[in-house]
Design a protein around this motif. Structure first.
Motif, PDB file in Angstrom:
ATOM      1  N   THR A   1       0.817  -1.223   0.000  1.00 14.63           N
ATOM      2  CA  THR A   1       0.000   0.000   0.000  1.00 14.63           C
ATOM      3  C   THR A   1       0.847   1.268   0.000  1.00 14.63           C
ATOM      4  O   THR A   1       0.367   2.333  -0.397  1.00 14.63           O
ATOM      5  CB  THR A   1      -0.929   0.013   1.227  1.00 14.63           C
ATOM      6  N   GLU A   2       2.107   1.171   0.428  1.00 16.76           N
ATOM      7  CA  GLU A   2       2.959   2.357   0.452  1.00 16.76           C
ATOM      8  C   GLU A   2       3.767   2.539  -0.828  1.00 16.76           C
ATOM      9  O   GLU A   2       4.525   3.499  -0.956  1.00 16.76           O
ATOM     10  CB  GLU A   2       3.907   2.285   1.652  1.00 16.76           C
ATOM     11  N   ALA A   3       3.602   1.640  -1.783  1.00 18.91           N
ATOM     12  CA  ALA A   3       4.315   1.767  -3.057  1.00 18.91           C
ATOM     13  C   ALA A   3       3.749   2.932  -3.871  1.00 18.91           C
ATOM     14  O   ALA A   3       2.612   3.370  -3.660  1.00 18.91           O
ATOM     15  CB  ALA A   3       4.194   0.468  -3.849  1.00 18.91           C
ATOM     16  N   ARG A   4       4.566   3.416  -4.792  1.00 18.12           N
ATOM     17  CA  ARG A   4       4.151   4.504  -5.683  1.00 18.12           C
ATOM     18  C   ARG A   4       4.208   4.017  -7.125  1.00 18.12           C
ATOM     19  O   ARG A   4       5.098   3.262  -7.497  1.00 18.12           O
ATOM     20  CB  ARG A   4       5.057   5.734  -5.516  1.00 18.12           C
ATOM     21  N   ALA A   5       3.264   4.489  -7.932  1.00 19.46           N
ATOM     22  CA  ALA A   5       3.198   4.060  -9.324  1.00 19.46           C
ATOM     23  C   ALA A   5       4.271   4.718 -10.180  1.00 19.46           C
ATOM     24  O   ALA A   5       4.496   4.318 -11.318  1.00 19.46           O
ATOM     25  CB  ALA A   5       1.819   4.352  -9.909  1.00 19.46           C
TER      26      ALA A   5
ATOM     27  N   ARG B   1       1.000   7.473  -3.012  1.00 23.72           N
ATOM     28  CA  ARG B   1       1.104   6.077  -2.607  1.00 23.72           C
ATOM     29  C   ARG B   1      -0.121   5.301  -3.090  1.00 23.72           C
ATOM     30  O   ARG B   1      -1.202   5.859  -3.243  1.00 23.72           O
ATOM     31  CB  ARG B   1       1.245   5.977  -1.090  1.00 23.72           C
ATOM     32  N   PHE B   2       0.069   3.997  -3.308  1.00 20.04           N
ATOM     33  CA  PHE B   2      -1.002   3.163  -3.840  1.00 20.04           C
ATOM     34  C   PHE B   2      -2.221   3.205  -2.927  1.00 20.04           C
ATOM     35  O   PHE B   2      -3.336   3.446  -3.371  1.00 20.04           O
ATOM     36  CB  PHE B   2      -0.480   1.731  -4.010  1.00 20.04           C
ATOM     37  N   GLY B   3      -2.024   2.976  -1.637  1.00 17.19           N
ATOM     38  CA  GLY B   3      -3.065   3.209  -0.643  1.00 17.19           C
ATOM     39  C   GLY B   3      -4.105   2.115  -0.516  1.00 17.19           C
ATOM     40  O   GLY B   3      -4.224   1.200  -1.334  1.00 17.19           O
ATOM     41  N   ASP B   4      -4.903   2.239   0.564  1.00 19.13           N
ATOM     42  CA  ASP B   4      -5.911   1.236   0.895  1.00 19.13           C
ATOM     43  C   ASP B   4      -7.067   1.225  -0.101  1.00 19.13           C
ATOM     44  O   ASP B   4      -7.591   0.158  -0.446  1.00 19.13           O
ATOM     45  CB  ASP B   4      -6.455   1.487   2.303  1.00 19.13           C
ATOM     46  N   GLU B   5      -7.491   2.401  -0.561  1.00 20.92           N
ATOM     47  CA  GLU B   5      -8.633   2.463  -1.477  1.00 20.92           C
ATOM     48  C   GLU B   5      -8.301   1.800  -2.807  1.00 20.92           C
ATOM     49  O   GLU B   5      -9.124   1.054  -3.365  1.00 20.92           O
ATOM     50  CB  GLU B   5      -9.068   3.910  -1.690  1.00 20.92           C
ATOM     51  N   ALA B   6      -7.106   2.078  -3.323  1.00 19.89           N
ATOM     52  CA  ALA B   6      -6.712   1.468  -4.595  1.00 19.89           C
ATOM     53  C   ALA B   6      -6.579  -0.039  -4.451  1.00 19.89           C
ATOM     54  O   ALA B   6      -6.948  -0.797  -5.363  1.00 19.89           O
ATOM     55  CB  ALA B   6      -5.391   2.073  -5.078  1.00 19.89           C
ATOM     56  N   LEU B   7      -6.074  -0.508  -3.307  1.00 16.88           N
ATOM     57  CA  LEU B   7      -5.964  -1.948  -3.087  1.00 16.88           C
ATOM     58  C   LEU B   7      -7.340  -2.588  -3.008  1.00 16.88           C
ATOM     59  O   LEU B   7      -7.571  -3.687  -3.531  1.00 16.88           O
ATOM     60  CB  LEU B   7      -5.163  -2.229  -1.816  1.00 16.88           C
TER      61      LEU B   7
ATOM     62  N   GLU C   1       5.434  -5.755  -9.447  1.00 21.35           N
ATOM     63  CA  GLU C   1       6.402  -5.535 -10.521  1.00 21.35           C
ATOM     64  C   GLU C   1       6.094  -4.256 -11.283  1.00 21.35           C
ATOM     65  O   GLU C   1       7.002  -3.561 -11.744  1.00 21.35           O
ATOM     66  CB  GLU C   1       6.407  -6.723 -11.479  1.00 21.35           C
ATOM     67  N   SER C   2       4.816  -3.939 -11.423  1.00 26.73           N
ATOM     68  CA  SER C   2       4.429  -2.748 -12.194  1.00 26.73           C
ATOM     69  C   SER C   2       4.859  -1.451 -11.521  1.00 26.73           C
ATOM     70  O   SER C   2       4.976  -0.416 -12.174  1.00 26.73           O
ATOM     71  CB  SER C   2       2.907  -2.730 -12.409  1.00 26.73           C
ATOM     72  N   PHE C   3       5.111  -1.486 -10.209  1.00 31.96           N
ATOM     73  CA  PHE C   3       5.536  -0.276  -9.507  1.00 31.96           C
ATOM     74  C   PHE C   3       6.980   0.090  -9.841  1.00 31.96           C
ATOM     75  O   PHE C   3       7.380   1.242  -9.688  1.00 31.96           O
ATOM     76  CB  PHE C   3       5.388  -0.455  -8.000  1.00 31.96           C
ATOM     77  N   GLY C   4       7.783  -0.872 -10.278  1.00 31.73           N
ATOM     78  CA  GLY C   4       9.172  -0.590 -10.624  1.00 31.73           C
ATOM     79  C   GLY C   4       9.923   0.030  -9.462  1.00 31.73           C
ATOM     80  O   GLY C   4       9.913  -0.477  -8.339  1.00 31.73           O
ATOM     81  N   GLY C   5      10.565   1.182  -9.737  1.00 29.76           N
ATOM     82  CA  GLY C   5      11.344   1.871  -8.706  1.00 29.76           C
ATOM     83  C   GLY C   5      10.503   2.515  -7.631  1.00 29.76           C
ATOM     84  O   GLY C   5      11.039   3.010  -6.631  1.00 29.76           O
ATOM     85  N   GLY C   6       9.169   2.514  -7.809  1.00 27.14           N
ATOM     86  CA  GLY C   6       8.303   3.100  -6.795  1.00 27.14           C
ATOM     87  C   GLY C   6       8.080   2.203  -5.606  1.00 27.14           C
ATOM     88  O   GLY C   6       7.429   2.606  -4.638  1.00 27.14           O
ATOM     89  N   LEU C   7       8.617   0.982  -5.659  1.00 31.66           N
ATOM     90  CA  LEU C   7       8.474   0.038  -4.547  1.00 31.66           C
ATOM     91  C   LEU C   7       9.760   0.066  -3.731  1.00 31.66           C
ATOM     92  O   LEU C   7      10.781  -0.466  -4.155  1.00 31.66           O
ATOM     93  CB  LEU C   7       8.198  -1.362  -5.084  1.00 31.66           C
ATOM     94  N   ASP C   8       9.746   0.715  -2.574  1.00 37.75           N
ATOM     95  CA  ASP C   8      10.975   0.878  -1.793  1.00 37.75           C
ATOM     96  C   ASP C   8      10.982   0.070  -0.503  1.00 37.75           C
ATOM     97  O   ASP C   8      11.840   0.267   0.350  1.00 37.75           O
ATOM     98  CB  ASP C   8      11.217   2.359  -1.469  1.00 37.75           C
ATOM     99  N   ASP C   9      10.033  -0.851  -0.350  1.00 37.90           N
ATOM    100  CA  ASP C   9      10.015  -1.692   0.839  1.00 37.90           C
ATOM    101  C   ASP C   9       9.631  -3.111   0.425  1.00 37.90           C
ATOM    102  O   ASP C   9       8.851  -3.307  -0.517  1.00 37.90           O
ATOM    103  CB  ASP C   9       9.001  -1.155   1.858  1.00 37.90           C
TER     104      ASP C   9
END
Length: 417
Positions: free
Chosen positions: A351-355, A361-367, A391-399
């Motif tokens: 949920t904390e990833a970025r597109a 952030r991707f967030g609870d609503e998007a999930l 995988e689609s988040f690419g570099g936006g996934l930092d955790d």
């Protein structure tokens, strides 16, 4: 100093000053010929057919030739290695004719004794007043020190890459040791898990497990330890084994979480406090379904994907971070996992990833919207879809992100995953 602020030293003798100025001036009175012959780099002039017409002393000393051996007898390409001649004919000479100059090309010359000499070559095409090419002027700089530096730099880079690869293998091995090698087969249930590593250089603290409790019951958990690296890995190891041991002794999720809270707080209550978020649950078979009892310690709520194509969060209110306080309050929640239903547990890396850079952030609503589109889906289909999303988040996934899905196959058809 005198009272007037002037130096008390005697004035410089004018004759002495004149001699000093004359000596300094003589240092600057180099002839053009001396500047050419003893320049800090080699000079070479060639005719349009490549024949050497002029060469300075610096280059002769560099290569070990006499002037008579080169002028009028050798072409510039005769001084090059085989590879250098090929490059000169296919790239260097055509670019020089087209541009009128070419700078800083790395080549190798053959010295008189047969040794190879790395050099940097720059050439300019001299033309007549009407633009006709007359000859080629070339400067040649000794690049041995630079080549040695580049070689050492490359060696250091390769050694660094090897060390990083070794470290990544160690991290990957340690990471696998903190996760179950595979999930057990549970009668009437499908289970699937996925672990996404944000960086191969860092050891994450996410964890999950599924294990038997006896009497047809099964325990499961998923969580996230604060921090990264070896310290977080030690907490992860303690957390996993404490949860398993506590669950065998008492199946109640609240009792299990209290035991873990005590263990973490007693071991990490000093200057470096450690805690985690976790969901712990118990599966109990009931006909073709399972009753699920859950307890949560500050962890994001799991998603219940239903056979009717809807999806909702299953909140577990009242849970606090496990290990943060000496006395913690935990509550339970329950649901029924019916045929065609799937529970999806995840850590907050999802949920904390970025597109993308600068994106929200991707967030609870998007999930939640993603889960609604996904339902109904079996366990493996759910984790496969989440893995593709990560995988689609690419570099936006930092955790790091751990995902655990538990599903009951639909009653009428086998689950297709």
């Amino acid at each position: 100093m005198s009272r007037t602020g002037r130096s008390s030293d005697p004035p410089e003798d004018s004759a002495e000053k004149g001699r000093r100025d004359a000596a300094f001036t003589s240092l600057l009175e180099d002839s053009a010929e001396d500047l050419y012959e003893n320049a800090p780099c080699g000079y070479l002039s060639t005719l349009l057919d490549g024949k050497i017409a002029k060469v300075n002393t610096t280059l002769l000393s560099l290569l070990g030739y006499t002037r008579e051996e080169l002028i009028g007898r050798r072409n510039f390409t005769d001084l090059l290695t085989v590879g250098g001649r090929l490059y000169h004919e296919t790239h260097f000479a055509p670019l020089l004719r087209m541009q009128g100059e070419i700078n800083g090309i790395a080549l190798e010359l053959k010295a008189a004794d047969g040794t190879r000499l790395p050099v940097l070559v720059s050439s300019t095409l001299k033309t007549s007043s009407d633009g006709r090419p007359l000859l080629v002027r070339t400067t040649i700089s000794d690049a041995r020190d630079r080549r040695a530096y580049e070689t050492e730099l490359l060696r250091a880079r390769q050694e660094s890459d090897r060390e990083r690869e070794r470290l990544q293998r160690v991290v990957a091995t340690l990471q696998r040791s903190l996760l179950p090698p595979s999930l057990p087969r549970v009668p009437g249930l499908r289970a699937s898990a996925h672990y996404h590593t944000a960086s191969p250089d860092h050891l994450g603290g996410d964890f999950y497990d599924l294990f038997p409790l006896g009497g047809g019951r099964w325990g499961f958990f998923l969580g996230d330890v604060c921090g990264k690296g070896p310290a977080a890995a030690a907490v992860t190891s303690l957390t996993r084994y404490t949860l398993r041991a506590a669950a065998i002794h008492d199946h109640d999720p609240v009792a299990v979480l209290n035991t873990l809270n005590t263990a973490l707080h007693e071991n990490y209550a000093g200057d470096d406090p450690r805690y985690c978020t976790v969901i712990f649950g118990v599966l109990a078979p009931r006909g073709d379904s399972f009753t699920v009892t859950l307890g949560s310690g500050g962890h994001p709520p799991l998603l219940h994907l239903r056979a009717d194509g809807t999806a909702d969060y299953l909140p577990t209110p009242g849970g606090v971070l496990v290990g943060a306080l000496p006395e913690a309050h935990f509550t339970t929640a329950s649901t029924v996992l019916s045929p065609g239903d799937t529970l999806l547990l995840y850590t907050d890396g999802l949920t904390e990833a970025r597109a993308g850079a600068g994106a929200a952030r991707f967030g609870d609503e998007a999930l939640h919207a993603f889960a609604n589109e996904l339902a109904p889906a079996g366990a493996e289909a759910a984790t496969t879809a989440v893995a593709a999303l990560l995988e689609s988040f690419g570099g936006g996934l930092d955790d790091d992100t751990a995902v655990l899905a538990l599903g009951v196959p639909a009653a009428t058809t086998e689950e297709t995953e």
